[in-house]
Motif scaffolding. Structure first.
Motif, PDB file in Angstrom:
ATOM      1  N   LYS A 145     -11.959 -36.216  13.160  1.00  0.00           N
ATOM      2  CA  LYS A 145     -13.229 -36.237  12.442  1.00  0.00           C
ATOM      3  C   LYS A 145     -13.475 -34.901  11.740  1.00  0.00           C
ATOM      4  N   ASN A 146     -13.191 -33.797  12.430  1.00  0.00           N
ATOM      5  CA  ASN A 146     -13.378 -32.474  11.821  1.00  0.00           C
ATOM      6  C   ASN A 146     -12.415 -32.232  10.680  1.00  0.00           C
ATOM      7  N   HIS A 147     -11.208 -32.782  10.792  1.00  0.00           N
ATOM      8  CA  HIS A 147     -10.220 -32.607   9.723  1.00  0.00           C
ATOM      9  C   HIS A 147     -10.710 -33.233   8.423  1.00  0.00           C
ATOM     10  N   GLU A 148     -11.170 -34.463   8.508  1.00  0.00           N
ATOM     11  CA  GLU A 148     -11.670 -35.146   7.316  1.00  0.00           C
ATOM     12  C   GLU A 148     -12.903 -34.440   6.750  1.00  0.00           C
ATOM     13  N   LEU A 149     -13.758 -33.952   7.630  1.00  0.00           N
ATOM     14  CA  LEU A 149     -14.976 -33.259   7.200  1.00  0.00           C
ATOM     15  C   LEU A 149     -14.643 -32.000   6.416  1.00  0.00           C
ATOM     16  N   LYS A 150     -13.676 -31.213   6.908  1.00  0.00           N
ATOM     17  CA  LYS A 150     -13.325 -29.956   6.238  1.00  0.00           C
ATOM     18  C   LYS A 150     -12.620 -30.210   4.902  1.00  0.00           C
ATOM     19  N   ILE A 151     -11.794 -31.238   4.829  1.00  0.00           N
ATOM     20  CA  ILE A 151     -11.140 -31.567   3.557  1.00  0.00           C
ATOM     21  C   ILE A 151     -12.193 -31.908   2.506  1.00  0.00           C
ATOM     22  N   THR A 152     -13.165 -32.716   2.906  1.00  0.00           N
ATOM     23  CA  THR A 152     -14.241 -33.090   1.979  1.00  0.00           C
ATOM     24  C   THR A 152     -15.067 -31.880   1.564  1.00  0.00           C
TER      25      THR A 152
END
Length: 360
Positions: free
Chosen positions: A257-264
């Motif tokens: 979840k954090n990975h997708e958040l940081k990419i965005t």
């Protein structure tokens, strides 16, 4: 096994779980979530050769933290039939004192309570910055390796050209029976980011004593607000390449979840730089990397090794960085847990470089 261990609590079991505790604790045994990590997270090295070098207290923490069976206030509340423990966070935020809360979520660990006077240091940020120091050390080691390798290639080519008149353009030429010259096929060297350009600069974002962080390099772009300050930035004006690394040290269940958040979060900045919407209209080559190292030392495997590959890390540097990042996160969490009753966190030196020196 996961299915059996995750069965919802029933009957008297639910009575010993505090009503204001973490909701997840009511859903199942809660000691088997680590079984679901296979395939997505790389676990901490638990080989005998490694374990025999560890202190007994640290080893107990590492094993029990993985199963979430440490004696946290919330867990003691579940085990205490006489209700002598209230199960609350020991820092006084009145939330359930689960391991996840102590290592990642407590608001009093991130910021001082209302009306607090004097300096305040973030223990969670200390762990994050310690792991970030490992990444910075690995990047600098790779840059030094590329500098030495480039000088060695130049020396070899100069020597070969002087000694062999058939050596031209980095390849050895041969003559056929008819006297026609041709070059022997040579393997192509894989693309290495830091091997291009000689003016690479490195900037990693650590908080100083005043809690002030370094802004994004102004020669690239003047930006502010959310998504404008990655943890680490490397750039070359010569090749117009910018690389940034964003690190998160979350509870392992939240890595994806954090990975997708940081990419965005950093997508807008990356698009703007590629399209030349910032200083001078320069179109930058952007390499955006987001990695996660869990608070219990288990790292998100694909993004981590993707970063190592993209930056051209050697096998030795990749192995040392992986081992040091996991060890640093676990050691820091161990110390945070030991200090769970200490309300004022004093500033401490980062541990990343120290742990790096202990790897081989």
């Amino acid at each position: 096994m996961v299915k059996v261990m995750s069965r919802p609590l029933e009957g008297e079991q639910t009575a010993v779980v505090p009503l204001d505790g973490c909701p997840e604790e009511k859903k199942g045994n809660y000691f088997c979530d680590w079984l679901k990590w296979t395939g997505t997270l790389k676990a901490v090295d638990m080989r005998w050769a490694t374990l025999l070098r560890k202190d007994g207290s640290y080893l107990r923490f590492a094993l029990n933290a993985t199963q979430d069976s440490l004696p946290t206030p919330s867990r003691l509340r579940c085990w205490d039939a006489k209700r002598l423990v209230d199960g609350k966070c020991p820092l006084g935020c009145r939330m359930a004192g689960t391991l996840k809360h102590i290592l990642c979520s407590c608001k009093f660990a991130h910021q001082p309570p209302e009306g607090w006077q004097g300096p305040w240091h973030n223990r969670i940020k200390w762990r994050h910055d310690s792991v970030l120091e490992v990444i910075e050390t690995a990047v600098l080691a790779q840059m030094e390796h590329e500098k030495v390798a480039k000088a060695e290639r130049a020396r070899v080519e100069a020597t070969a050209t002087h000694a062999n008149p058939l050596f031209r353009g980095g390849a050895i030429e041969s003559k056929s029976e008819t006297g026609k010259r041709f070059s022997a096929p040579r393997s192509h060297r894989k693309e290495v980011v830091f091997g291009e350009g000689d003016d690479w600069k490195v900037q990693f974002d650590y908080e100083n004593e005043e809690g002030v962080c370094i802004p994004f390099p102004p020669e690239i772009a003047i930006v502010s607000g959310e998504g404008s300050r990655p943890d680490g930035v490397m750039w070359s004006m010569e090749t117009k390449t910018v690389v940034w690394i964003e690190l998160t040290s979350p509870w392992e269940d939240n890595c994806d979840k954090n990975h997708e958040l940081k990419i965005t979060r950093y997508n807008k900045l990356a698009i703007g730089l590629r399209e030349g919407k910032h200083i001078g209209g320069t179109r930058w080559r952007v390499i955006s990397l987001c990695v996660e190292v869990g608070c219990r030392g288990n790292l998100n495997e694909r993004p981590w090794y993707g970063m190592c590959s993209r930056l051209g890390f050697t096998k030795t540097i990749t192995r040392r960085a992986t081992e040091a990042a996991q060890e640093t996160a676990l050691w820091c969490s161990y110390y945070i847990f030991l200090c769970r009753f200490v309300k004022v966190w004093e500033q401490r030196p980062l541990m990343g470089a120290i742990v790096w020196k202990g790897t081989r």
